[in-house]
Design a protein around this motif. Structure first.
Motif, PDB file in Angstrom:
ATOM      1  N   PHE A  58       0.726  -1.470  -0.014  1.00  0.00           N
ATOM      2  CA  PHE A  58       0.092  -0.053  -0.044  1.00  0.00           C
ATOM      3  C   PHE A  58       0.684   1.512   0.152  1.00  0.00           C
ATOM      4  O   PHE A  58       0.236   2.364  -0.929  1.00  0.00           O
ATOM      5  N   PHE A  83       3.752   1.678  -1.585  1.00  0.00           N
ATOM      6  CA  PHE A  83       5.408   1.415  -2.802  1.00  0.00           C
ATOM      7  C   PHE A  83       5.851   2.638  -3.428  1.00  0.00           C
ATOM      8  O   PHE A  83       6.886   2.406  -3.197  1.00  0.00           O
ATOM      9  N   ALA A 105      -8.349  15.936   1.374  1.00  0.00           N
ATOM     10  CA  ALA A 105      -7.171  16.435   0.927  1.00  0.00           C
ATOM     11  C   ALA A 105      -7.216  17.642   1.691  1.00  0.00           C
ATOM     12  O   ALA A 105      -6.142  18.035   2.533  1.00  0.00           O
ATOM     13  N   GLY A 119      -0.272  14.247   4.017  1.00  0.00           N
ATOM     14  CA  GLY A 119      -0.016  13.250   2.444  1.00  0.00           C
ATOM     15  C   GLY A 119      -0.678  12.090   2.133  1.00  0.00           C
ATOM     16  O   GLY A 119       0.216  11.224   1.126  1.00  0.00           O
ATOM     17  N   SER A 167      -3.903  12.038   0.800  1.00  0.00           N
ATOM     18  CA  SER A 167      -4.688  13.434  -0.061  1.00  0.00           C
ATOM     19  C   SER A 167      -5.458  11.874  -1.035  1.00  0.00           C
ATOM     20  O   SER A 167      -6.971  11.699  -0.981  1.00  0.00           O
ATOM     21  N   LEU A 188      -5.993   5.363  -4.463  1.00  0.00           N
ATOM     22  CA  LEU A 188      -4.771   3.904  -4.813  1.00  0.00           C
ATOM     23  C   LEU A 188      -4.749   2.783  -4.500  1.00  0.00           C
ATOM     24  O   LEU A 188      -5.060   1.667  -4.839  1.00  0.00           O
ATOM     25  N   SER A 189      -5.222   3.262  -2.967  1.00  0.00           N
ATOM     26  CA  SER A 189      -4.903   2.029  -1.795  1.00  0.00           C
ATOM     27  C   SER A 189      -6.836   1.054  -2.601  1.00  0.00           C
ATOM     28  O   SER A 189      -6.607  -0.350  -2.465  1.00  0.00           O
ATOM     29  N   ILE A 202      -5.465  -0.606  -5.004  1.00  0.00           N
ATOM     30  CA  ILE A 202      -5.550  -1.902  -4.754  1.00  0.00           C
ATOM     31  C   ILE A 202      -5.796  -3.278  -4.294  1.00  0.00           C
ATOM     32  O   ILE A 202      -5.283  -3.986  -4.312  1.00  0.00           O
ATOM     33  N   LYS A 203      -6.249  -2.484  -3.403  1.00  0.00           N
ATOM     34  CA  LYS A 203      -7.264  -3.136  -2.469  1.00  0.00           C
ATOM     35  C   LYS A 203      -8.308  -4.067  -3.819  1.00  0.00           C
ATOM     36  O   LYS A 203      -8.556  -5.369  -3.404  1.00  0.00           O
ATOM     37  N   ARG A 208      -6.365  -6.826  -5.266  1.00  0.00           N
ATOM     38  CA  ARG A 208      -6.200  -7.855  -4.041  1.00  0.00           C
ATOM     39  C   ARG A 208      -8.006  -9.346  -4.022  1.00  0.00           C
ATOM     40  O   ARG A 208      -7.647 -10.439  -4.361  1.00  0.00           O
ATOM     41  N   LEU A 241       0.328   8.319 -10.402  1.00  0.00           N
ATOM     42  CA  LEU A 241       0.646   7.075  -9.328  1.00  0.00           C
ATOM     43  C   LEU A 241       0.611   5.978  -9.517  1.00  0.00           C
ATOM     44  O   LEU A 241       0.803   4.630  -9.102  1.00  0.00           O
ATOM     45  N   ALA A 244       1.912   3.887 -12.420  1.00  0.00           N
ATOM     46  CA  ALA A 244       3.191   3.780 -11.695  1.00  0.00           C
ATOM     47  C   ALA A 244       3.203   1.988 -11.031  1.00  0.00           C
ATOM     48  O   ALA A 244       4.429   0.951 -11.162  1.00  0.00           O
ATOM     49  N   TYR A 245       1.832   2.317 -10.748  1.00  0.00           N
ATOM     50  CA  TYR A 245       2.100   0.956  -9.119  1.00  0.00           C
ATOM     51  C   TYR A 245       1.925  -0.544 -10.200  1.00  0.00           C
ATOM     52  O   TYR A 245       2.481  -1.879 -10.604  1.00  0.00           O
TER      53      TYR A 245
END
Lengths: 153, 1039
Positions: free
Chosen positions: A106, A108, B12, B18, B20, B25-26, B29-30, B33, B71, B74-75
């Protein structure tokens, strides 16, 4: 000591972090990480942490559920590469506070920031433990300043 | 979408630290998963949607949103998604005023940017801007980016800006700048030429991390070009002595390792320090590096006693690595040990424990350790332990219950085994029978599929193992005469093994050759059988082998496609390896020749009619088999098949004339026999259809039957021809008679009896044609084969008067299509002229005619003058008149005197004659070969391309410098001017210019390389460096 690449894979073979210090195509990248993934995961715990792959050496180390894999030139010091991996883990441990796989997944970008302060394009740029984190902190602070201004505006 | 945007903005504002956009993003990712748990399709779908989302986010104008999208991308890049399509967006983020976004931009840029030309033109300005930022963290970020992304053009443009940062007030920036400069040097070598001194100056930096980084850069450059740093050795040496930082020490040692190769004199100064370091430190990485530096820096020479003491100390240090039980230390220790042993092989016995360590590593479960140990295990071998080592190696080929042997290891072990055995012309082999058994095991373990393991070996690896093993068999056969019978028996067993032709046909090239060449040395394995018996058994064996290889036509005429009687023969016909076929053609003829001479040996030159017919039949079969390749697509195979066919057909004609009835009769008999056999088999298999192995068994036996058949035939003959010593046929060497056969026998004998009268009527002694008794053997037995060293032929001088350019003859000639010769040779075809009407064709040629023809042919380059052949044949016919016995030929082949083996205990060293290789006088061993092998340059995608620094010389105009020392400064000036000019000009123009410049430069470099190479060691040649330091070095080195 030129590190060619560094990546993290989970026990299931999923890439968690990937840093390439060479310009190679995406196809090649995924091929290498796939091949090395199977190679490294197939090795047993007691075996040594160095394998030869193509004409360079690959040094890996397992921390909990994560494999840290580093590619170095065949004449480089393998023990030093292990040291670099350990240093990287140490720094992350300090930054995240008891780092675990989920932290890296999370956060990264933070892991990348630490790595970029530790290595510069594959070369060790800082051997001091404090210095790396200090720099990362400084950058984080600068980010927060932005944030602060953002709120004020 | 818009809601989400607002949402994140609210977040934000609420959370100022930092995070915000972390939600987005999470979320991603979640999502990944949870979807990856479902199914791969669901995940792929989810990712597609996510990327689409990112695309739409990027098309907005809000930088915050864009940064977030970048971002996320990039992930996703980690998952293998290419993100080069959004490079311009990344650039936009990089230029953001907010550090947070800039950081994301740089992060993405480092991950994604490659050599995109147009993009980097835009990026250059951004880099310049950031480099000159008032905030040192931004400068650091830019330097990190530059170091990763730099391309030749960018390097040129950014060079001056980065250079300025070398003097930045903060060590953090200086450190990054010097590392970034290295990357610029790689892309833009001119910069190194101009700024070399500034790099060196950084060695005096007050900050240790800057020094460390500088050493790093010097170390990297020195790998390509150590010469330019030799003058700075004292400075580096002081750093080494002052610092306690192991990271830095290791890097300096690396650097010394490169320098020591070009400046051997520095060894005297630094070796004591290194030894001291090694013995003092606790860090194993440092110990390892010290040893590496000593060994790889070529500081050990075999002559010096002191050096061997040093090596011994190093080995002692390494032995502590092996005691720790840490597999990493074991591995690196082994690597270092190998390097030392390569220089001092004697230490494997001298230092206690070394050989044990190597032995332990050989059986290590870790394959990489095993492979490394393999590299040096030949140092281990001596007369006493060779069986032990070989056994150890063989066990490595045996798969264990839960692991298989990787094919690469199979190859390596095989090669090493051969290397160990052949060491010093087989000096260590205690007993060659043992060695042949080992080789047999190797074939079984590597090439043939193991019943338990399911692993298959790739054709390439299998092929290279087969070729090596084949070579070894051939070598052994030629070099060690006494082992030939044993070897031959093994080879024949392998030839009869259908698995060989299925799995590794390339092995057969050499096997067939050995079979053909040494078939006359075939002996029975068992010791106690008496000679009389033996020779008959051997003849049977040869016939069996012959049938096995050529009887394909029988299967064909029976119309069989599965469960062939002669599977090997069938496979041989269709074999896709021309090299094997080319050999097998000759080998078959040799085998046939051996059978004929055996017959002649038993029955004297006058053969009973039935025997005569047997030979006719073999010949007929051989002709039939070889004609399979009459139109083979490979030229060599076709050529060989055709030329032998011509000869064999002539022989057949000489034997039978027009009358093929006897042959046809034998053929029919054969075919009906196999037909009946088949039927019996089918019946049986219907009766008890148990296992396939049963059937295979009976298949095997069918081969035996052919001999059985032959035996029976001769049994019958015994009645009519008492001359023949036939009882030998009685004991059946292929003892196990299966039920099928017993069923078969009555039928067979009946059949035979029905044919008997016809045969008896023909029965009278007949002489074999000279073509077969004399000429055919003369093809193979005239000279003895001796081993010849590898490059002997190369060193045979070209005859002085050899002129290949001038025309041999300008006389026009007509091609003669009839090469069949004169009266003399004609006489040789047969002994009884009356019986051979065919040959009359040539016999009608008058002497006159012949003479005229000879004259005509004299200048025909395609026609070989028959004179010398004639003389040879004459001598042959002379011996023939003294009633030639085949023994004389067999004697000849066994001629090389073989000292008798003393066989006491099983593996005691036996005395064996090993022929040494013949060579031409004055041949320089291996040098020729070596020079023809040029190391191939392999390109590795992962290696840093530092070829720009190859042979790089600080002064591109070094040659001129020698004569004129001012030249260097002028040169410098001109470069500066050029650079200044270039900077002012438009970009496209610049490109052009740099190209031409480079060409000139490379030319200059080539020249300069010559000058430095010839002048290493004499400091006068290196003129670039300031004089002061030069003097200093001199003093240090000569100290």
């Amino acid at each position: 000591m030129a590190i060619q690449f560094l990546f993290l894979i989970s026990r299931q073979g999923k890439t968690r972090l990937a840093k390439w210090y060479q310009t190679i195509s995406q196809k090649e990248k995924s091929k290498i990480s796939r091949e090395l993934g199977t190679l490294v995961l197939s090795r047993r715990a007691k075996m040594c942490n160095v394998v030869e792959y193509r004409d360079f050496k690959v040094v890996y180390r397992r921390y909990a559920s994560l494999f840290f894999i580093v590619g170095i030139n065949s004449h480089d010091n393998e023990l030093l590469a292990l040291e670099v991996i350990h240093r990287f883990v140490e720094q992350m441990d300090k930054m995240y506070g008891n780092v675990c796989e989920l932290d890296i997944i999370f956060g990264f970008d933070k892991a990348y920031h630490v790595l970029d302060e530790l290595l510069l394009d594959g070369y060790i740029q800082e051997s001091s433990r404090k210095e790396v984190l200090k720099r990362v902190d400084q950058q984080d602070e600068l980010e927060n300043m932005d944030e602060f201004e953002h709120i004020l505006s | 979408m818009s809601f989400q945007l607002q949402n994140s903005q609210v977040l934000a504002r609420l959370k100022p630290f930092g995070i915000s956009f972390e939600k987005s993003l999470s979320d991603l990712i979640k999502g990944i998963r949870s979807h990856s748990k479902e199914s791969p399709e669901a995940l792929a779908q989810f990712l597609d949607v996510a990327i689409q989302e990112c695309k739409t986010e990027l098309s907005t104008t809000d930088l915050e949103t864009k940064a977030m999208a970048i971002l996320k991308l990039a992930y996703l890049e980690m998952y293998g998604f290419d993100m080069s399509w959004c490079n311009f967006h990344i650039l936009e983020i990089m230029s953001s005023g907010k550090f947070q976004q800039k950081r994301i931009g740089y992060l993405a840029a480092i991950q994604s940017f490659k050599n995109e030309q147009d993009l980097l033109i835009l990026a250059t300005n951004q880099f310049k801007k950031d480099l000159n930022s008032h905030n040192h963290i931004e400068i650091g970020l830019a330097l990190s980016g530059i170091a990763t992304i730099v391309t030749p053009n960018l390097a040129k443009d950014i060079n001056d800006d980065v250079l300025m940062k070398l003097n930045h007030s903060k060590p953090y920036i200086r450190k990054k700048a010097i590392l970034a400069m290295y990357k610029i040097f790689l892309q833009y070598p001119d910069s190194l030429r101009l700024n070399f001194q500034r790099v060196i100056d950084k060695l005096d930096d007050p900050d240790i991390s800057v020094i460390s980084a500088t050493v790093n850069v010097i170390c990297e450059i020195s790998k390509k070009n150590p010469n330019i740093f030799i003058n700075y050795l004292p400075k580096l040496f002081t750093i080494l002595e002052d610092t306690k930082n192991n990271w830095l020490i290791i890097r300096i040692l690396k650097l010394f390792q490169s320098l020591s190769k070009v400046e051997p004199r520095m060894k005297r100064k630094i070796l004591p320090t290194i030894m001291d370091l090694m013995l003092r430190t606790q860090a194993s990485s440092l110990i390892y590096e010290c040893i590496n530096c000593i060994v790889n820096g070529q500081m050990l020479s075999t002559e010096s006693f002191k050096d061997s003491e040093t090596a011994k100390t190093c080995i002692d240090q390494l032995m502590t690595f092996f005691k720790t039980n840490d597999s990493n230390l074991k591995f690196v220790g082994l690597l270092a040990l190998i390097n030392i042993l390569k220089i001092f092989p004697i230490f494997i016995d001298r230092v206690e424990g070394v050989s044990q360590v190597i032995m332990d590593c050989l059986v290590d479960p870790d394959i990489i350790i095993k492979q490394k140990a393999l590299q040096v295990c030949h140092y281990l071998v001596n007369e006493d332990n060779i069986t032990e080592v070989v056994k150890l190696l063989l066990t490595q080929l045996i798969p264990t219950e839960n692991s298989t042997v990787p094919q690469q290891l199979k190859l390596e072990v095989t090669l090493k085994l051969l290397e160990i055995a052949t060491l010093d012309n087989y000096a260590n082999i205690p007993n060659f029978k043992w060695y042949v058994a080992v080789l047999k095991d190797v074939i079984n373990l590597t090439l043939l599929p193991l019943p338990s393991a399911s692993t298959t070996i790739s054709p390439q690896v299998s092929n290279s193992i087969a070729i090596e093993l084949g070579k070894e068999f051939k070598n052994l056969a030629t070099k060690v005469p006494s082992i030939r019978p044993t070897l031959l028996n093994n080879v024949i067993t392998f030839i009869q093994d259908v698995r060989i032709i299925e799995n590794c046909p390339s092995l057969l090239t050499d096997f067939y050759w050995i079979m053909g060449e040494y078939i006359d040395e075939l002996r029975e394995d068992s010791e106690d059988s008496d000679d009389e018996d033996d020779s008959q058994v051997i003849l049977n064996k040869k016939i069996k082998l012959f049938n096995l290889l050529v009887n394909n036509n029988i299967d064909k005429s029976l119309g069989l496609t599965v469960h062939l009687n002669f599977p090997i023969s069938a496979k041989l016909v269709r074999l896709g390896y021309p090299s094997v076929l080319a050999v097998v053609i000759q080998a078959l003829v040799k085998l046939f020749n051996s059978i004929v001479s055996d017959y002649a040996k038993f029955y004297s030159s006058e053969l009973p009619d039935d025997k005569y017919n047997e030979i006719c039949y073999y010949l007929y079969k051989l002709v039939g088999f070889l004609s399979n390749w009459e139109t083979h697509q490979n030229y060599e195979v076709q050529e060989r098949a055709l030329s032998w066919l011509e000869f064999l057909k002539l022989s057949l004609e000489a034997m039978t004339g027009d009358d093929l009835s006897a042959i046809k009769l034998s053929e029919e008999k054969d075919i009906t026999f196999y037909k009946l056999l088949r039927e019996a088999q089918v019946e049986e298999s219907e009766e008890d259809s148990e296992e396939e192995s049963e059937e295979e068994d009976s298949d095997d036996n069918s081969d035996d039957d052919s001999d059985e058949y032959g035996d029976l035939e001769s049994d019958d003959e015994m009645v009519s021809t008492p001359i023949a010593p036939l009882p030998e046929f009685e004991p059946n060497p292929f003892a196990e008679i299966e039920q099928t056969e017993q069923l078969e026998q009555p039928v067979k004998t009946q059949e035979e009896h029905s044919q008997l009268p016809a045969e008896i009527s023909l029965s009278e002694a007949r002489k074999l044609p000279i073509l077969l008794t004399t000429i055919l053997p003369s093809f193979f037995k005239s000279y003895q084969l001796n081993p010849v060293s590898r490059n002997a032929q190369r060193s045979i001088a070209v005859p002085e008067d050899l002129d290949l350019d001038s025309e041999i003859s300008s006389v026009p000639f007509t091609l003669e299509l009839d090469p069949v010769q004169d009266n003399d040779s004609y006489n040789l075809y047969i002994s009884e002229v009356e019986e051979e009407p065919l040959i009359q064709l040539t016999s009608e040629e008058t002497f006159e005619k012949k003479k005229e023809r000879m004259n005509r042919l004299k200048d025909d380059p395609y026609y070989i003058n028959p004179e010398p052949i004639k003389t040879k044949k004459k001598s042959k016919s002379k011996t023939e008149s003294e009633s030639v016995t085949p023994e004389s030929y067999t004697e000849m082949s066994t001629a090389p005197s073989v000292t008798k083996k003393s066989k006491k205990s099983k593996l005691k060293k036996e005395k064996v004659v090993i022929l040494s290789e013949e060579t031409v006088e004055g041949a320089s061993p291996l040098t020729d070969l070596e020079s023809s092998k040029k190391p191939k340059k392999k390109k590795n995608a992962l290696k840093i391309d530092s070829s720009n620094l190859d042979n790089f010389n600080l002064s591109s105009s070094d040659v001129l410098d020698v004569s004129n020392k001012n030249e260097y400064e002028i040169d410098l000036e001109s470069y500066r001017n050029k650079l200044a000019e270039a900077a002012q000009e438009e970009k496209p123009k610049k490109k052009k210019k740099s190209k031409t410049k480079k060409i000139i430069e490379t030319e200059a470099e080539v020249e300069s390389v010559h000058s430095t190479r010839s002048g290493t060691g004499s400091p006068d040649v290196i003129t670039v460096k300031p004089k002061k330091t030069k003097k200093k070095t001199k003093a240090v080195i000569l100290e």
